[in-house]
Design a protein around this motif. Sequence first.
Motif, PDB file in Angstrom:
ATOM      1  N   LEU A   1       0.843  -1.187   0.000  1.00  0.00           N
ATOM      2  CA  LEU A   1       0.000   0.000   0.000  1.00  0.00           C
ATOM      3  C   LEU A   1       0.883   1.243   0.000  1.00  0.00           C
ATOM      4  O   LEU A   1       1.697   1.438   0.911  1.00  0.00           O
ATOM      5  CB  LEU A   1      -0.915   0.011   1.224  1.00  0.00           C
ATOM      6  N   LEU A   2       0.740   2.076  -1.029  1.00  0.00           N
ATOM      7  CA  LEU A   2       1.418   3.367  -1.092  1.00  0.00           C
ATOM      8  C   LEU A   2       0.421   4.417  -0.618  1.00  0.00           C
ATOM      9  O   LEU A   2      -0.512   4.759  -1.334  1.00  0.00           O
ATOM     10  CB  LEU A   2       1.884   3.673  -2.516  1.00  0.00           C
ATOM     11  N   LEU A   3       0.610   4.896   0.599  1.00  0.00           N
ATOM     12  CA  LEU A   3      -0.312   5.862   1.192  1.00  0.00           C
ATOM     13  C   LEU A   3       0.203   7.269   0.906  1.00  0.00           C
ATOM     14  O   LEU A   3       1.212   7.710   1.461  1.00  0.00           O
ATOM     15  CB  LEU A   3      -0.423   5.625   2.700  1.00  0.00           C
ATOM     16  N   GLY A   4      -0.490   7.976   0.033  1.00  0.00           N
ATOM     17  CA  GLY A   4      -0.088   9.317  -0.345  1.00  0.00           C
ATOM     18  C   GLY A   4       0.546   9.348  -1.727  1.00  0.00           C
ATOM     19  O   GLY A   4       1.169   8.376  -2.164  1.00  0.00           O
ATOM     20  N   GLY A   5       0.379  10.487  -2.386  1.00  0.00           N
ATOM     21  CA  GLY A   5       0.924  10.642  -3.734  1.00  0.00           C
ATOM     22  C   GLY A   5       2.064  11.632  -3.783  1.00  0.00           C
ATOM     23  O   GLY A   5       2.139  12.464  -4.690  1.00  0.00           O
ATOM     24  N   GLY A   6       2.968  11.565  -2.800  1.00  0.00           N
ATOM     25  CA  GLY A   6       4.087  12.494  -2.724  1.00  0.00           C
ATOM     26  C   GLY A   6       5.145  12.248  -3.785  1.00  0.00           C
ATOM     27  O   GLY A   6       5.063  11.317  -4.587  1.00  0.00           O
ATOM     28  N   HIS A   7       6.178  13.097  -3.758  1.00  0.00           N
ATOM     29  CA  HIS A   7       7.208  13.058  -4.785  1.00  0.00           C
ATOM     30  C   HIS A   7       7.947  11.721  -4.826  1.00  0.00           C
ATOM     31  O   HIS A   7       8.333  11.257  -5.906  1.00  0.00           O
ATOM     32  CB  HIS A   7       8.220  14.178  -4.547  1.00  0.00           C
ATOM     33  N   ALA A   8       8.185  11.101  -3.677  1.00  0.00           N
ATOM     34  CA  ALA A   8       8.880   9.814  -3.657  1.00  0.00           C
ATOM     35  C   ALA A   8       8.000   8.705  -4.212  1.00  0.00           C
ATOM     36  O   ALA A   8       8.475   7.824  -4.943  1.00  0.00           O
ATOM     37  CB  ALA A   8       9.335   9.485  -2.231  1.00  0.00           C
ATOM     38  N   HIS A   9       6.716   8.741  -3.905  1.00  0.00           N
ATOM     39  CA  HIS A   9       5.829   7.667  -4.342  1.00  0.00           C
ATOM     40  C   HIS A   9       5.587   7.655  -5.849  1.00  0.00           C
ATOM     41  O   HIS A   9       5.416   6.587  -6.433  1.00  0.00           O
ATOM     42  CB  HIS A   9       4.494   7.756  -3.599  1.00  0.00           C
ATOM     43  N   VAL A  10       5.560   8.810  -6.480  1.00  0.00           N
ATOM     44  CA  VAL A  10       5.356   8.789  -7.934  1.00  0.00           C
ATOM     45  C   VAL A  10       6.548   8.127  -8.619  1.00  0.00           C
ATOM     46  O   VAL A  10       6.395   7.464  -9.646  1.00  0.00           O
ATOM     47  CB  VAL A  10       5.094  10.198  -8.494  1.00  0.00           C
ATOM     48  N   GLU A  11       7.745   8.271  -8.038  1.00  0.00           N
ATOM     49  CA  GLU A  11       8.911   7.583  -8.596  1.00  0.00           C
ATOM     50  C   GLU A  11       8.830   6.084  -8.341  1.00  0.00           C
ATOM     51  O   GLU A  11       9.224   5.278  -9.187  1.00  0.00           O
ATOM     52  CB  GLU A  11      10.196   8.154  -8.016  1.00  0.00           C
ATOM     53  N   VAL A  12       8.314   5.688  -7.170  1.00  0.00           N
ATOM     54  CA  VAL A  12       8.108   4.267  -6.899  1.00  0.00           C
ATOM     55  C   VAL A  12       7.158   3.672  -7.935  1.00  0.00           C
ATOM     56  O   VAL A  12       7.409   2.584  -8.476  1.00  0.00           O
ATOM     57  CB  VAL A  12       7.551   4.061  -5.475  1.00  0.00           C
ATOM     58  N   MET A  13       6.071   4.364  -8.236  1.00  0.00           N
ATOM     59  CA  MET A  13       5.116   3.875  -9.230  1.00  0.00           C
ATOM     60  C   MET A  13       5.783   3.730 -10.587  1.00  0.00           C
ATOM     61  O   MET A  13       5.591   2.725 -11.296  1.00  0.00           O
ATOM     62  CB  MET A  13       3.922   4.827  -9.309  1.00  0.00           C
ATOM     63  N   ARG A  14       6.567   4.736 -10.977  1.00  0.00           N
ATOM     64  CA  ARG A  14       7.239   4.676 -12.277  1.00  0.00           C
ATOM     65  C   ARG A  14       8.225   3.507 -12.320  1.00  0.00           C
ATOM     66  O   ARG A  14       8.313   2.778 -13.327  1.00  0.00           O
ATOM     67  CB  ARG A  14       7.965   5.992 -12.550  1.00  0.00           C
ATOM     68  N   ASP A  15       8.954   3.312 -11.234  1.00  0.00           N
ATOM     69  CA  ASP A  15       9.923   2.223 -11.174  1.00  0.00           C
ATOM     70  C   ASP A  15       9.239   0.863 -11.267  1.00  0.00           C
ATOM     71  O   ASP A  15       9.684  -0.029 -11.995  1.00  0.00           O
ATOM     72  CB  ASP A  15      10.722   2.322  -9.872  1.00  0.00           C
ATOM     73  N   PHE A  16       8.132   0.707 -10.543  1.00  0.00           N
ATOM     74  CA  PHE A  16       7.394  -0.556 -10.593  1.00  0.00           C
ATOM     75  C   PHE A  16       6.757  -0.784 -11.959  1.00  0.00           C
ATOM     76  O   PHE A  16       6.559  -1.924 -12.371  1.00  0.00           O
ATOM     77  CB  PHE A  16       6.322  -0.574  -9.506  1.00  0.00           C
ATOM     78  N   GLY A  17       6.403   0.296 -12.650  1.00  0.00           N
ATOM     79  CA  GLY A  17       5.845   0.148 -13.983  1.00  0.00           C
ATOM     80  C   GLY A  17       6.851  -0.401 -14.972  1.00  0.00           C
ATOM     81  O   GLY A  17       6.501  -1.150 -15.887  1.00  0.00           O
ATOM     82  N   ARG A  18       8.116  -0.050 -14.798  1.00  0.00           N
ATOM     83  CA  ARG A  18       9.151  -0.544 -15.693  1.00  0.00           C
ATOM     84  C   ARG A  18       9.499  -1.993 -15.401  1.00  0.00           C
ATOM     85  O   ARG A  18       9.827  -2.755 -16.320  1.00  0.00           O
ATOM     86  CB  ARG A  18      10.399   0.332 -15.577  1.00  0.00           C
TER      87      ARG A  18
END
Length: 479
Positions: free
Chosen positions: A110-127
């Motif tokens: 669970l990624l709680l919050g859409g902060g600057h670090a989490h958007v990079e986590v999402m991008r990394d997991f997408g790759r």
Amino acid sequence: MLSLVPDRFCVLWLPPFNAATDPRCHSLNVARAQAGQTIGFLDPILRYVNRPRAACQTSRRSHVRVGSVDQIEPAREPTSPESQPRTTIGKLQRKGGYAHDGGETLKRLLLLGGGHAHVEVMRDFGRAPPPDTHVTVLSRARFTPYSGMLPGLVAGHYRHEESHIDLAWLARSTGCDFVEAEARHLDPRERAVACTDDSRAGYDVISIDIGSTPAAAGVPGADSHTLAIKPVDAFLARWKTIEARVAAGERLRIAVVGGGAGGVELLLSLQDRLHAAVRGETRFVLLTDQSDILLSHNRKVRGIFREVLASRKIELLVHHAVVRVDPGRLHCANGETVEADVIVWVTTAAAPQWIAQSGLTTDHRGFIAVNDCLQSASHKNVFAAGDIATMVNHALPKSGVYAVRQGPPLARNLRRAVASERLAEYTPQRLALALIGTGDRSAVASYGPFAARGEWIWRWKEWIDRRWIGRYLPPGEAG
């Protein structure tokens, strides 16, 4: 050799080699590019293509359809062009993982919050999606602002879509679920987050990146009679009414409380925006409880901004700690009162109370205490980054610069956490470059003892900001 063909993988034995220098890496990337696939480092690619077929199927983007929340909410009709229906979500399983249709048990991240670090986590997991993991992003708002572009947005230099990240689109593009809800309680024992709409989101591993809000606790009337910069979407909505008042010819005195970089930069942006419409009709005053503005920056930077404030006829009041706020009036600890039609609150950062009430170890201000792996000091399956986190071994300011830098190491450790692997330590940089706008498409650079000012610094800042946010925007939106 390794051959990659669309929708088909063939993996043969590859002898040891240096991935950074071997020309075979270049050939592999060219082959992936011709196949229309994302180019990345070789090691994640090998881990990905050598996964069991079932794991590939459950963690690819096709699984985006179910979240991990207790009660199902029907989709809502949009109320504005920007509003969208909330994600329909499934039943929380308190123990074990999320049961997929194929029978596998997935770890719930669970990624709680859409902060600057989490958007990079999402991008990394997408790759490179983590195997056997179901990722849910839970945020109070679908559109998350980039803090570096907020003053420019206020000044009218950027459009909303240029300076905000659409979390629903990013989640859909990277194989995550998105749930629009606001957290109100975290229960580490039950491994669940309770939301204000009475839904509950379960997790096996959770990462928290919800930012912070200006500290108003302990100042009577601050919550009721001031305009807080965060949440940003609420601030922008209320600011439109102030613009309308100025455009209608009303003469206002606007007080900004907070002498840090955020308060000074926001004040100059607000003045530039309003004076562009009705020049000379709005007066500004800046209050700080300190002996000077921008105390975290060097003497040269502080001198530059004092000159800017004076040249724009902005009144500066130092040693004015606000102790009470009444409608249109600020009461200070030195006995003085300051009259204002609008009061903008941009003081030091504060954490929501439910963080400390959750039982997580926090610092003296209520921020989550984390180690060098960005892992909670008290709960091994809890991670935190950005303003909401305090690295106990490093004294870092609450700044978007550090939140951005925490994205890649957070992604690596979340990937390792769901795989029960050893975490990697992260050492933040000691100094960070700050590019602070003056509202008029000019900016000041601050780095250690260095200071400079000019339009070229604004262009430099704009290039950095657009380059960063462009990674997370739909094609054509970066500007």
